[in-house]
Design a protein around this motif. Structure first.
Motif, PDB file in Angstrom:
ATOM      1  N   ALA A 111       0.806  -1.216   0.000  1.00  0.00           N
ATOM      2  CA  ALA A 111       0.000   0.000   0.000  1.00  0.00           C
ATOM      3  C   ALA A 111       0.843   1.273   0.000  1.00  0.00           C
ATOM      4  CB  ALA A 111      -0.954   0.000   1.191  1.00  0.00           C
ATOM      5  N   GLU A 112       1.818   1.367   0.902  1.00  0.00           N
ATOM      6  CA  GLU A 112       2.611   2.591   1.007  1.00  0.00           C
ATOM      7  C   GLU A 112       3.421   2.839  -0.255  1.00  0.00           C
ATOM      8  OE1 GLU A 112       2.459   4.960   3.118  1.00  0.00           O
ATOM      9  OE2 GLU A 112       1.159   4.034   4.628  1.00  0.00           O
ATOM     10  N   GLU A 113       3.925   1.760  -0.877  1.00  0.00           N
ATOM     11  CA  GLU A 113       4.635   1.919  -2.144  1.00  0.00           C
ATOM     12  C   GLU A 113       3.682   2.422  -3.229  1.00  0.00           C
ATOM     13  OE1 GLU A 113       7.976  -1.463  -2.527  1.00  0.00           O
ATOM     14  OE2 GLU A 113       5.954  -2.237  -2.202  1.00  0.00           O
ATOM     15  N   ALA A 114       2.501   1.834  -3.293  1.00  0.00           N
ATOM     16  CA  ALA A 114       1.527   2.255  -4.298  1.00  0.00           C
ATOM     17  C   ALA A 114       1.161   3.716  -4.120  1.00  0.00           C
ATOM     18  CB  ALA A 114       0.278   1.373  -4.217  1.00  0.00           C
ATOM     19  N   LEU A 115       1.064   4.168  -2.875  1.00  0.00           N
ATOM     20  CA  LEU A 115       0.775   5.577  -2.606  1.00  0.00           C
ATOM     21  C   LEU A 115       1.948   6.459  -3.029  1.00  0.00           C
ATOM     22  CD1 LEU A 115      -1.119   7.720  -1.324  1.00  0.00           C
ATOM     23  CD2 LEU A 115       0.016   7.243   0.862  1.00  0.00           C
ATOM     24  N   ALA A 116       3.163   6.061  -2.670  1.00  0.00           N
ATOM     25  CA  ALA A 116       4.340   6.855  -3.010  1.00  0.00           C
ATOM     26  C   ALA A 116       4.542   6.936  -4.518  1.00  0.00           C
ATOM     27  CB  ALA A 116       5.583   6.258  -2.340  1.00  0.00           C
ATOM     28  N   TRP A 117       4.176   5.897  -5.220  1.00  0.00           N
ATOM     29  CA  TRP A 117       4.342   5.867  -6.674  1.00  0.00           C
ATOM     30  C   TRP A 117       3.198   6.558  -7.418  1.00  0.00           C
ATOM     31  CZ3 TRP A 117       6.700   0.774  -8.992  1.00  0.00           C
ATOM     32  CH2 TRP A 117       7.937   0.538  -8.392  1.00  0.00           C
ATOM     33  N   GLY A 118       2.166   6.978  -6.700  1.00  0.00           N
ATOM     34  CA  GLY A 118       1.028   7.626  -7.340  1.00  0.00           C
ATOM     35  C   GLY A 118       0.048   6.665  -7.973  1.00  0.00           C
ATOM     36  N   LEU A 119       0.180   5.382  -7.660  1.00  0.00           N
ATOM     37  CA  LEU A 119      -0.765   4.406  -8.208  1.00  0.00           C
ATOM     38  C   LEU A 119      -2.117   4.517  -7.531  1.00  0.00           C
ATOM     39  CD1 LEU A 119      -1.262   2.133 -10.166  1.00  0.00           C
ATOM     40  CD2 LEU A 119      -0.045   0.578  -8.641  1.00  0.00           C
ATOM     41  N   VAL A 120      -2.111   4.878  -6.252  1.00  0.00           N
ATOM     42  CA  VAL A 120      -3.347   5.234  -5.554  1.00  0.00           C
ATOM     43  C   VAL A 120      -3.203   6.656  -5.022  1.00  0.00           C
ATOM     44  CG1 VAL A 120      -4.000   2.878  -4.947  1.00  0.00           C
ATOM     45  CG2 VAL A 120      -2.571   4.192  -3.379  1.00  0.00           C
ATOM     46  N   ALA A 121      -4.322   7.346  -4.902  1.00  0.00           N
ATOM     47  CA  ALA A 121      -4.295   8.745  -4.469  1.00  0.00           C
ATOM     48  C   ALA A 121      -4.286   8.893  -2.960  1.00  0.00           C
ATOM     49  CB  ALA A 121      -5.503   9.491  -5.047  1.00  0.00           C
ATOM     50  N   SER A 122      -4.829   7.909  -2.236  1.00  0.00           N
ATOM     51  CA  SER A 122      -4.921   7.999  -0.774  1.00  0.00           C
ATOM     52  C   SER A 122      -5.189   6.620  -0.207  1.00  0.00           C
ATOM     53  CB  SER A 122      -6.029   8.972  -0.357  1.00  0.00           C
ATOM     54  OG  SER A 122      -7.282   8.573  -0.895  1.00  0.00           O
ATOM     55  N   LEU A 123      -4.910   6.479   1.105  1.00  0.00           N
ATOM     56  CA  LEU A 123      -5.166   5.237   1.822  1.00  0.00           C
ATOM     57  C   LEU A 123      -6.135   5.499   2.974  1.00  0.00           C
ATOM     58  CD1 LEU A 123      -1.549   3.753   2.058  1.00  0.00           C
ATOM     59  CD2 LEU A 123      -3.341   3.133   0.418  1.00  0.00           C
ATOM     60  N   HIS A 124      -7.013   4.533   3.229  1.00  0.00           N
ATOM     61  CA  HIS A 124      -8.037   4.664   4.261  1.00  0.00           C
ATOM     62  C   HIS A 124      -8.210   3.308   4.935  1.00  0.00           C
ATOM     63  CE1 HIS A 124      -9.205   8.427   2.227  1.00  0.00           C
ATOM     64  NE2 HIS A 124      -8.937   7.742   1.136  1.00  0.00           N
ATOM     65  N   GLU A 125      -8.638   3.315   6.181  1.00  0.00           N
ATOM     66  CA  GLU A 125      -8.951   2.065   6.843  1.00  0.00           C
ATOM     67  C   GLU A 125     -10.114   1.381   6.108  1.00  0.00           C
ATOM     68  OE1 GLU A 125      -7.211   0.563   9.176  1.00  0.00           O
ATOM     69  OE2 GLU A 125      -5.806   2.257   9.021  1.00  0.00           O
ATOM     70  N   PRO A 126     -10.160   0.045   6.140  1.00  0.00           N
ATOM     71  CA  PRO A 126     -11.201  -0.668   5.371  1.00  0.00           C
ATOM     72  C   PRO A 126     -12.611  -0.171   5.641  1.00  0.00           C
ATOM     73  CG  PRO A 126      -9.587  -2.218   6.191  1.00  0.00           C
ATOM     74  CD  PRO A 126      -9.232  -0.888   6.796  1.00  0.00           C
ATOM     75  N   GLU A 127     -12.918   0.119   6.900  1.00  0.00           N
ATOM     76  CA  GLU A 127     -14.279   0.569   7.224  1.00  0.00           C
ATOM     77  C   GLU A 127     -14.583   1.970   6.696  1.00  0.00           C
ATOM     78  OE1 GLU A 127     -11.681   1.260  10.945  1.00  0.00           O
ATOM     79  OE2 GLU A 127     -11.891  -0.241   9.347  1.00  0.00           O
ATOM     80  N   ASP A 128     -13.541   2.703   6.305  1.00  0.00           N
ATOM     81  CA  ASP A 128     -13.726   4.064   5.801  1.00  0.00           C
ATOM     82  C   ASP A 128     -13.580   4.161   4.291  1.00  0.00           C
ATOM     83  OD1 ASP A 128     -13.969   4.977   8.451  1.00  0.00           O
ATOM     84  OD2 ASP A 128     -11.798   5.200   8.640  1.00  0.00           O
ATOM     85  N   LEU A 129     -13.234   3.058   3.626  1.00  0.00           N
ATOM     86  CA  LEU A 129     -12.878   3.118   2.206  1.00  0.00           C
ATOM     87  C   LEU A 129     -14.038   3.577   1.327  1.00  0.00           C
ATOM     88  CD1 LEU A 129     -10.701   2.584   0.058  1.00  0.00           C
ATOM     89  CD2 LEU A 129     -11.560   0.226  -0.081  1.00  0.00           C
ATOM     90  N   LEU A 130     -15.196   2.964   1.489  1.00  0.00           N
ATOM     91  CA  LEU A 130     -16.323   3.352   0.637  1.00  0.00           C
ATOM     92  C   LEU A 130     -16.778   4.769   0.936  1.00  0.00           C
ATOM     93  CD1 LEU A 130     -18.627   0.242   0.116  1.00  0.00           C
ATOM     94  CD2 LEU A 130     -17.310   1.522  -1.581  1.00  0.00           C
ATOM     95  N   ALA A 131     -16.730   5.170   2.210  1.00  0.00           N
ATOM     96  CA  ALA A 131     -17.086   6.555   2.539  1.00  0.00           C
ATOM     97  C   ALA A 131     -16.145   7.528   1.845  1.00  0.00           C
ATOM     98  CB  ALA A 131     -17.048   6.767   4.053  1.00  0.00           C
ATOM     99  N   ALA A 132     -14.861   7.179   1.784  1.00  0.00           N
ATOM    100  CA  ALA A 132     -13.905   8.038   1.084  1.00  0.00           C
ATOM    101  C   ALA A 132     -14.213   8.098  -0.406  1.00  0.00           C
ATOM    102  CB  ALA A 132     -12.487   7.534   1.317  1.00  0.00           C
ATOM    103  N   ALA A 133     -14.598   6.959  -0.993  1.00  0.00           N
ATOM    104  CA  ALA A 133     -14.974   6.949  -2.408  1.00  0.00           C
ATOM    105  C   ALA A 133     -16.217   7.802  -2.642  1.00  0.00           C
ATOM    106  CB  ALA A 133     -15.217   5.516  -2.877  1.00  0.00           C
ATOM    107  N   HIS A 134     -17.188   7.706  -1.743  1.00  0.00           N
ATOM    108  CA  HIS A 134     -18.390   8.527  -1.889  1.00  0.00           C
ATOM    109  C   HIS A 134     -18.079  10.012  -1.700  1.00  0.00           C
ATOM    110  CE1 HIS A 134     -21.654   5.704  -2.529  1.00  0.00           C
ATOM    111  NE2 HIS A 134     -21.092   4.879  -1.659  1.00  0.00           N
ATOM    112  N   ALA A 135     -17.131  10.343  -0.844  1.00  0.00           N
ATOM    113  CA  ALA A 135     -16.751  11.743  -0.666  1.00  0.00           C
ATOM    114  C   ALA A 135     -16.167  12.308  -1.958  1.00  0.00           C
ATOM    115  CB  ALA A 135     -15.749  11.885   0.474  1.00  0.00           C
TER     116      ALA A 135
END
Length: 246
Positions: free
Chosen positions: A164-188
């Protein structure tokens, strides 16, 4: 036979969940057929799409049992490629909410999204060469656009799986969230998109997808259409009115 996707629709978005938990959401022909049906809907009625997986996994790859049985004519048909191209070409933004494994075809589905977010347990990459095939559903051209040619080359030639941290540092993902918060972050993210003008959002996505040879002509033509839009007039008038009262 149960559907391979769970689909929930709202006026401004569609939420699609991959639902083959017994196979770690491996992408099979049934799931591809269901993705085509989703694209039919979203091409006809454009909305933001959120894609996620069930059971703490995004998609652990394509269904190996089906892949093993495929032959040259199947490869040329581009079974997964055509579905992922439609996902990428959808008029409104696509958000991939990635928890756990996103490997092989699962990673390529994620690469087709416009925005990717994940959890600390995210693991993403393309181990295809270890199975005697290549990543042929978008990784060889989309991944270099996302992380750069050198990093994509290393990933694809070695089968390296990013944490995960590598994917974030490489720009493959824009942000990281705890599993219970992931869909809420997508909806935001979808909420922020919905607050903007839908046509301007669609045109921005069109410009982002354009080739280098199409710039700057494509932006100027899209902007010309927006300059004549009543929504542009309404929004700018409201902005100026708010500014005058400060």
């Amino acid at each position: 036979m149960a559907d391979a996707l769970r689909v929930e629709s709202a006026d401004d978005r569609m939420i699609v969940t991959l639902t083959r938990p017994e196979k770690k959401n491996a992408i099979d022909q049934r799931m591809i057929d269901d993705l085509h049906a989703v694209c039919d809907d979203l091409e006809a009625t454009p909305r933001t799409l959120i894609i996620s997986g069930s059971g703490g996994v995004f998609a652990a790859g394509a269904d190996i049992a089906q892949l093993r049985a495929r032959r040259a004519d199947d490869a040329r048909r581009g079974i997964n490629t055509q579905a992922f191209r439609r996902v990428r070409a959808l008029p409104m933004p696509v958000i991939a909410a990635i928890d756990g494994w996103a490997l092989g075809g699962g990673a390529e589905l994620a690469y087709a999204a416009d925005i990717r977010i994940g959890t600390p347990s995210l693991r993403i990459g393309n181990p295809e060469t270890g199975l005697g095939i290549i990543a042929a559903a978008g990784a060889t051209w989309r991944l270099p656009e996302i992380v750069g040619h050198a990093r994509a080359t290393e990933m694809l030639l070695t089968g390296r799986i990013l944490e995960a941290e590598e994917a974030l540092a490489w720009g493959l993902v824009a942000s990281l969230h705890e599993p219970e918060d992931l869909l809420a972050a997508a909806h935001a993210i979808a909420d922020r998109i919905a607050a903007n003008d839908a046509l301007a959002t669609r045109h921005t996505k069109t410009a982002l997808r354009a080739s280098a040879d199409e710039h700057p002509h494509v932006e100027l033509e899209l902007q010309a259409e927006l300059f004549e839009s009543p929504e542009k007039e309404r929004r700018m008038t409201a902005f100026l009115a708010r500014k005058s009262t400060r």
